[in-house]
Design a protein around this motif. Sequence first.
Motif, short mmCIF file in Angstrom:
data_model
loop_
_atom_site.label_atom_id
_atom_site.label_comp_id
_atom_site.label_asym_id
_atom_site.label_seq_id
_atom_site.Cartn_x
_atom_site.Cartn_y
_atom_site.Cartn_z
N ASP A 22 0.84 -1.20 0.00
CA ASP A 22 0.00 0.00 0.00
C ASP A 22 0.88 1.25 0.00
O ASP A 22 2.09 1.17 0.00
N ALA A 23 0.25 2.39 0.02
CA ALA A 23 0.97 3.66 -0.12
C ALA A 23 1.87 3.96 1.06
O ALA A 23 2.88 4.65 0.91
N SER A 24 1.56 3.48 2.25
CA SER A 24 2.39 3.79 3.41
C SER A 24 3.75 3.10 3.34
O SER A 24 4.69 3.52 4.01
N ASP A 25 3.88 2.07 2.53
CA ASP A 25 5.16 1.40 2.38
C ASP A 25 6.16 2.23 1.60
O ASP A 25 7.36 1.98 1.66
N TRP A 26 5.71 3.21 0.83
CA TRP A 26 6.62 4.05 0.06
C TRP A 26 7.56 4.82 0.98
O TRP A 26 8.70 5.11 0.62
N GLU A 27 7.07 5.17 2.15
CA GLU A 27 7.91 5.90 3.10
C GLU A 27 9.12 5.08 3.50
O GLU A 27 10.24 5.58 3.59
N ASP A 28 8.92 3.78 3.71
CA ASP A 28 10.04 2.91 4.07
C ASP A 28 11.04 2.77 2.95
O ASP A 28 12.22 2.59 3.18
N VAL A 29 10.57 2.83 1.72
CA VAL A 29 11.44 2.67 0.57
C VAL A 29 12.28 3.92 0.33
O VAL A 29 13.49 3.86 0.11
N LEU A 30 11.66 5.06 0.39
CA LEU A 30 12.33 6.30 0.01
C LEU A 30 13.09 6.98 1.14
O LEU A 30 13.93 7.84 0.89
N PRO A 32 15.61 6.09 3.26
CA PRO A 32 17.08 6.11 3.24
C PRO A 32 17.66 6.96 2.13
O PRO A 32 18.69 7.62 2.32
N ILE A 33 17.02 6.98 0.99
CA ILE A 33 17.52 7.78 -0.13
C ILE A 33 17.38 9.26 0.19
O ILE A 33 18.30 10.04 -0.03
N VAL A 34 16.25 9.64 0.74
CA VAL A 34 16.03 11.04 1.10
C VAL A 34 17.01 11.45 2.19
O VAL A 34 17.58 12.54 2.13
N TRP A 35 17.21 10.60 3.18
CA TRP A 35 18.16 10.92 4.25
C TRP A 35 19.55 11.14 3.70
O TRP A 35 20.26 12.03 4.14
N TYR A 36 19.95 10.29 2.74
CA TYR A 36 21.30 10.42 2.19
C TYR A 36 21.48 11.77 1.50
O TYR A 36 22.51 12.42 1.64
N TYR A 37 20.50 12.19 0.75
CA TYR A 37 20.65 13.44 0.00
C TYR A 37 20.32 14.68 0.81
O TYR A 37 20.74 15.77 0.47
N MET A 38 19.59 14.55 1.92
CA MET A 38 19.22 15.72 2.70
C MET A 38 20.17 16.00 3.87
O MET A 38 20.39 17.16 4.21
N PHE A 39 20.68 14.97 4.49
CA PHE A 39 21.42 15.16 5.73
C PHE A 39 22.90 14.91 5.52
O PHE A 39 23.31 13.85 5.04
N GLN A 40 23.69 15.87 5.92
CA GLN A 40 25.15 15.77 5.79
C GLN A 40 25.69 14.65 6.68
O GLN A 40 26.65 13.98 6.32
N SER A 41 25.08 14.43 7.83
CA SER A 41 25.57 13.40 8.74
C SER A 41 25.47 12.01 8.12
O SER A 41 26.34 11.16 8.35
#
Length: 188
Positions: A22-30, A32-41
Amino acid sequence: WPVILSIYLLLVLITEIANIQDASDWEDVLAPIVWYYMFQSVRDAAEAQERITLQMGQLIFFKLFLVFMFSALACPLYGQQAPDNFRNLGNSFVSLFALSTTVNNPSLWIAIYNQNKISSLFFISFNMCFILVNIIMLSLVFDAFIRAVKAVRKRHFKDREDCLLLACNMLINYRIWGNSAGKTYEIV
């Protein structure tokens, strides 16, 4: 390494997309990718991991080489006394690799020790070599962590200095030009 990491993230994304219900699973998929590109740490952690991977690979190869060398010695020395563990080079390698993880520490060599007390020197030297290599591995991990923390702190202080410099420049420009551009600034 960014290409390898991107390919890995793409593969993880593809496998996760195949399992989405379902749609709530997209959050789990994306996430780590978002964290990598958003957070310097997160990028700092990936960089530290990349730095230490090469060193760990070399040490793991060295550990396997040590197991091979001790296996080659153990076959002729203990092949007759413990044929289950030291019959050939393959059995000897597997037995000594298990011994290096201390999963079968006394049970592997206690029967040989009961027959010949001098054999304890071989197994004690084997264990001491692996304790030393494990200490080196832990010290490399700790050293990489300390270097990463120092780099992050250095960049953090540089960012603070840059922010203060920009704020001072803005105040200087406000004093020189006044409010002629129609902008209002509050001096804190």
